[in-house]
Scaffold this motif. Sequence first.
Motif, PDB file in Angstrom:
ATOM      1  N   ARG A   1     -61.769  -8.083-119.765  1.00 40.39           N
ATOM      2  CA  ARG A   1     -62.633  -6.927-120.019  1.00 40.39           C
ATOM      3  C   ARG A   1     -62.028  -6.121-121.165  1.00 40.39           C
ATOM      4  NH1 ARG A   1     -63.773  -8.740-115.016  1.00 40.39           N
ATOM      5  NH2 ARG A   1     -65.781  -8.141-114.131  1.00 40.39           N
ATOM      6  N   ARG A   2     -62.570  -6.361-122.352  1.00 33.48           N
ATOM      7  CA  ARG A   2     -62.096  -5.629-123.511  1.00 33.48           C
ATOM      8  C   ARG A   2     -62.804  -4.280-123.545  1.00 33.48           C
ATOM      9  NH1 ARG A   2     -61.139  -9.404-128.675  1.00 33.48           N
ATOM     10  NH2 ARG A   2     -59.706  -7.657-128.980  1.00 33.48           N
ATOM     11  N   PRO A   3     -62.076  -3.206-123.810  1.00 31.77           N
ATOM     12  CA  PRO A   3     -60.749  -3.167-124.415  1.00 31.77           C
ATOM     13  C   PRO A   3     -59.581  -3.079-123.431  1.00 31.77           C
ATOM     14  CG  PRO A   3     -61.738  -1.010-124.497  1.00 31.77           C
ATOM     15  CD  PRO A   3     -62.766  -1.910-123.870  1.00 31.77           C
ATOM     16  N   LEU A   4     -59.819  -3.128-122.116  1.00 29.89           N
ATOM     17  CA  LEU A   4     -58.708  -2.988-121.174  1.00 29.89           C
ATOM     18  C   LEU A   4     -57.725  -4.155-121.268  1.00 29.89           C
ATOM     19  CD1 LEU A   4     -60.409  -1.584-117.937  1.00 29.89           C
ATOM     20  CD2 LEU A   4     -59.328  -0.345-119.816  1.00 29.89           C
ATOM     21  N   VAL A   5     -58.200  -5.320-121.678  1.00 31.18           N
ATOM     22  CA  VAL A   5     -57.326  -6.501-121.765  1.00 31.18           C
ATOM     23  C   VAL A   5     -56.702  -6.653-123.148  1.00 31.18           C
ATOM     24  CG1 VAL A   5     -59.041  -8.194-122.550  1.00 31.18           C
ATOM     25  CG2 VAL A   5     -57.204  -8.898-120.975  1.00 31.18           C
ATOM     26  N   ASP A   6     -57.023  -5.768-124.069  1.00 29.99           N
ATOM     27  CA  ASP A   6     -56.562  -5.924-125.452  1.00 29.99           C
ATOM     28  C   ASP A   6     -55.049  -5.945-125.583  1.00 29.99           C
ATOM     29  OD1 ASP A   6     -59.131  -6.107-126.293  1.00 29.99           O
ATOM     30  OD2 ASP A   6     -59.206  -4.199-127.350  1.00 29.99           O
ATOM     31  N   SER A   7     -54.343  -5.165-124.771  1.00 32.20           N
ATOM     32  CA  SER A   7     -52.879  -5.134-124.869  1.00 32.20           C
ATOM     33  C   SER A   7     -52.281  -6.486-124.494  1.00 32.20           C
ATOM     34  CB  SER A   7     -52.297  -4.031-123.979  1.00 32.20           C
ATOM     35  OG  SER A   7     -52.646  -4.237-122.617  1.00 32.20           O
ATOM     36  N   ASP A   8     -52.891  -7.174-123.521  1.00 29.92           N
ATOM     37  CA  ASP A   8     -52.417  -8.506-123.133  1.00 29.92           C
ATOM     38  C   ASP A   8     -52.670  -9.519-124.247  1.00 29.92           C
ATOM     39  OD1 ASP A   8     -51.883  -8.249-119.980  1.00 29.92           O
ATOM     40  OD2 ASP A   8     -53.641  -7.086-120.522  1.00 29.92           O
ATOM     41  N   LEU A   9     -53.822  -9.401-124.900  1.00 29.86           N
ATOM     42  CA  LEU A   9     -54.136 -10.305-126.004  1.00 29.86           C
ATOM     43  C   LEU A   9     -53.215 -10.038-127.194  1.00 29.86           C
ATOM     44  CD1 LEU A   9     -58.044 -10.145-125.832  1.00 29.86           C
ATOM     45  CD2 LEU A   9     -56.575 -12.020-125.062  1.00 29.86           C
ATOM     46  N   ALA A  10     -52.906  -8.769-127.431  1.00 33.56           N
ATOM     47  CA  ALA A  10     -52.026  -8.426-128.546  1.00 33.56           C
ATOM     48  C   ALA A  10     -50.603  -8.923-128.313  1.00 33.56           C
ATOM     49  CB  ALA A  10     -52.033  -6.920-128.773  1.00 33.56           C
ATOM     50  N   SER A  11     -50.144  -8.864-127.050  1.00 33.21           N
ATOM     51  CA  SER A  11     -48.774  -9.300-126.742  1.00 33.21           C
ATOM     52  C   SER A  11     -48.654 -10.815-126.673  1.00 33.21           C
ATOM     53  CB  SER A  11     -48.314  -8.696-125.419  1.00 33.21           C
ATOM     54  OG  SER A  11     -49.026  -9.265-124.327  1.00 33.21           O
ATOM     55  N   GLY A  12     -49.789 -11.508-126.506  1.00 29.87           N
ATOM     56  CA  GLY A  12     -49.764 -12.961-126.406  1.00 29.87           C
ATOM     57  C   GLY A  12     -49.618 -13.488-124.997  1.00 29.87           C
ATOM     58  N   SER A  13     -49.509 -12.589-123.998  1.00 24.38           N
ATOM     59  CA  SER A  13     -49.422 -13.057-122.613  1.00 24.38           C
ATOM     60  C   SER A  13     -50.739 -13.678-122.165  1.00 24.38           C
ATOM     61  CB  SER A  13     -49.030 -11.913-121.679  1.00 24.38           C
ATOM     62  OG  SER A  13     -50.008 -10.883-121.690  1.00 24.38           O
ATOM     63  N   LEU A  14     -51.842 -13.262-122.782  1.00 21.78           N
ATOM     64  CA  LEU A  14     -53.148 -13.865-122.542  1.00 21.78           C
ATOM     65  C   LEU A  14     -53.783 -14.211-123.885  1.00 21.78           C
ATOM     66  CD1 LEU A  14     -54.659 -11.558-119.741  1.00 21.78           C
ATOM     67  CD2 LEU A  14     -53.717 -13.854-119.462  1.00 21.78           C
ATOM     68  N   VAL A  15     -54.599 -15.245-123.879  1.00 23.03           N
ATOM     69  CA  VAL A  15     -55.348 -15.636-125.075  1.00 23.03           C
ATOM     70  C   VAL A  15     -56.802 -15.866-124.668  1.00 23.03           C
ATOM     71  CG1 VAL A  15     -53.380 -16.674-126.254  1.00 23.03           C
ATOM     72  CG2 VAL A  15     -54.780 -18.077-124.704  1.00 23.03           C
ATOM     73  N   GLU A  16     -57.696 -15.834-125.634  1.00 22.61           N
ATOM     74  CA  GLU A  16     -59.102 -16.101-125.352  1.00 22.61           C
ATOM     75  C   GLU A  16     -59.288 -17.587-125.060  1.00 22.61           C
ATOM     76  OE1 GLU A  16     -61.536 -14.705-128.499  1.00 22.61           O
ATOM     77  OE2 GLU A  16     -61.086 -12.588-128.131  1.00 22.61           O
ATOM     78  N   ALA A  17     -59.869 -17.882-123.893  1.00 23.26           N
ATOM     79  CA  ALA A  17     -60.148 -19.272-123.544  1.00 23.26           C
ATOM     80  C   ALA A  17     -61.428 -19.765-124.215  1.00 23.26           C
ATOM     81  CB  ALA A  17     -60.264 -19.422-122.030  1.00 23.26           C
ATOM     82  N   ARG A  18     -62.331 -18.847-124.479  1.00 21.57           N
ATOM     83  CA  ARG A  18     -63.551 -19.138-125.238  1.00 21.57           C
ATOM     84  C   ARG A  18     -63.812 -17.943-126.141  1.00 21.57           C
ATOM     85  NH1 ARG A  18     -67.114 -23.035-122.559  1.00 21.57           N
ATOM     86  NH2 ARG A  18     -68.848 -22.227-123.762  1.00 21.57           N
ATOM     87  N   ALA A  19     -64.402 -18.168-127.285  1.00 22.29           N
ATOM     88  CA  ALA A  19     -64.607 -17.088-128.248  1.00 22.29           C
ATOM     89  C   ALA A  19     -65.827 -16.235-127.927  1.00 22.29           C
ATOM     90  CB  ALA A  19     -64.734 -17.667-129.657  1.00 22.29           C
ATOM     91  N   GLU A  20     -66.742 -16.768-127.091  1.00 22.48           N
ATOM     92  CA  GLU A  20     -67.971 -16.026-126.824  1.00 22.48           C
ATOM     93  C   GLU A  20     -67.671 -14.737-126.058  1.00 22.48           C
ATOM     94  OE1 GLU A  20     -69.174 -20.439-126.475  1.00 22.48           O
ATOM     95  OE2 GLU A  20     -67.439 -19.159-126.096  1.00 22.48           O
ATOM     96  N   THR A  21     -68.020 -13.610-126.650  1.00 22.11           N
ATOM     97  CA  THR A  21     -67.817 -12.298-126.034  1.00 22.11           C
ATOM     98  C   THR A  21     -69.167 -11.633-125.852  1.00 22.11           C
ATOM     99  OG1 THR A  21     -65.668 -12.069-127.131  1.00 22.11           O
ATOM    100  CG2 THR A  21     -66.675 -10.066-126.273  1.00 22.11           C
TER     101      THR A  21
END
Length: 303
Positions: A241-261
């Motif tokens: 749930r962006r933007p709440l997950v943005d910090s995880d994506l920025a740190s690299g602990s999580l990545v997008e599994a699919r690009a469709e948002t």
Amino acid sequence: MPLRLPPLPALRLFEAAGRHQSFKLAAAELHVTPSAVSHSIVGLEEALGVQLFVREPRGISLTATGADYLSYVSEAFSLIAIGTQRLPNHRANRPIALSCAPTFASRWLLPRLANFRAHWPNVNVSVDTSHRQVGFPVDGFDFAVRMSRSPVAGAAWTRLFGERLVPVCSPAYLENLRDAHGHLDLQRATLIHVNAASEDWQAWLDATGAHDIETADGLRVDTIQLAFEAASMSLGVALGRRPLVDSDLASGSLVEARAETIASDTAYWLVSAENAERRPELLDFRRWLVSEAEQFDAQSEAA
């Protein structure tokens, strides 16, 4: 001649049970046992000579008489709460009481509270993240942050920001989803579901047309925060749930599994109690929170 009133403790239990449509949730809120709630309401029904609830194996529901009576009881408790709050010097220094979801509190609100404290150092804030419906002003809260598609009648609602939904997982889990040709196969993934979320995997699948992915199975958790943590531990794919997950994506602990948002149909709303206009610190807090949300929303849209 004095008014004849039913037992007030029983009325308090009835109000909570009627609001939650549950003896169990009312008991948890008022720190008593479900049996105590049930027995008190049976006694209240006997004293009034009416049936307030329909008891069924799947749960309880208000009778038409009970629903009508609840509106009067709720209004009476609200008037008492408002009158008490308006007493001269009544709890003048009490904290601002806010109810919100745990993930919103930990990922958005708490990191910003230092800014509020810097401007209003003498104003304290109390944050409650329990899973329960808040009644204004009976429960003593000044504000609540809730997810909703639109404002609800009967309270002051201010939109804070919306969400964008995207599948996320750990980098290692993403590699395990690739086939021999390097193509990503989300059908092989364990989907991590959030039980309390108003929009979850089905919303994303419907919007993206990915109807070949099974949603019945998978891992189920009760908070968005747990879903993100489970995904970072390679337990499956969560709906970020962006933007709440943005910090995880920025740190690299999580990545997008699919690009469709996709854009969520729901948004975060600030719900204000009726007396928020009467206390200057409440007005200051509401203005500050709305301003922070507006800046945050603008930055997220620009990113």
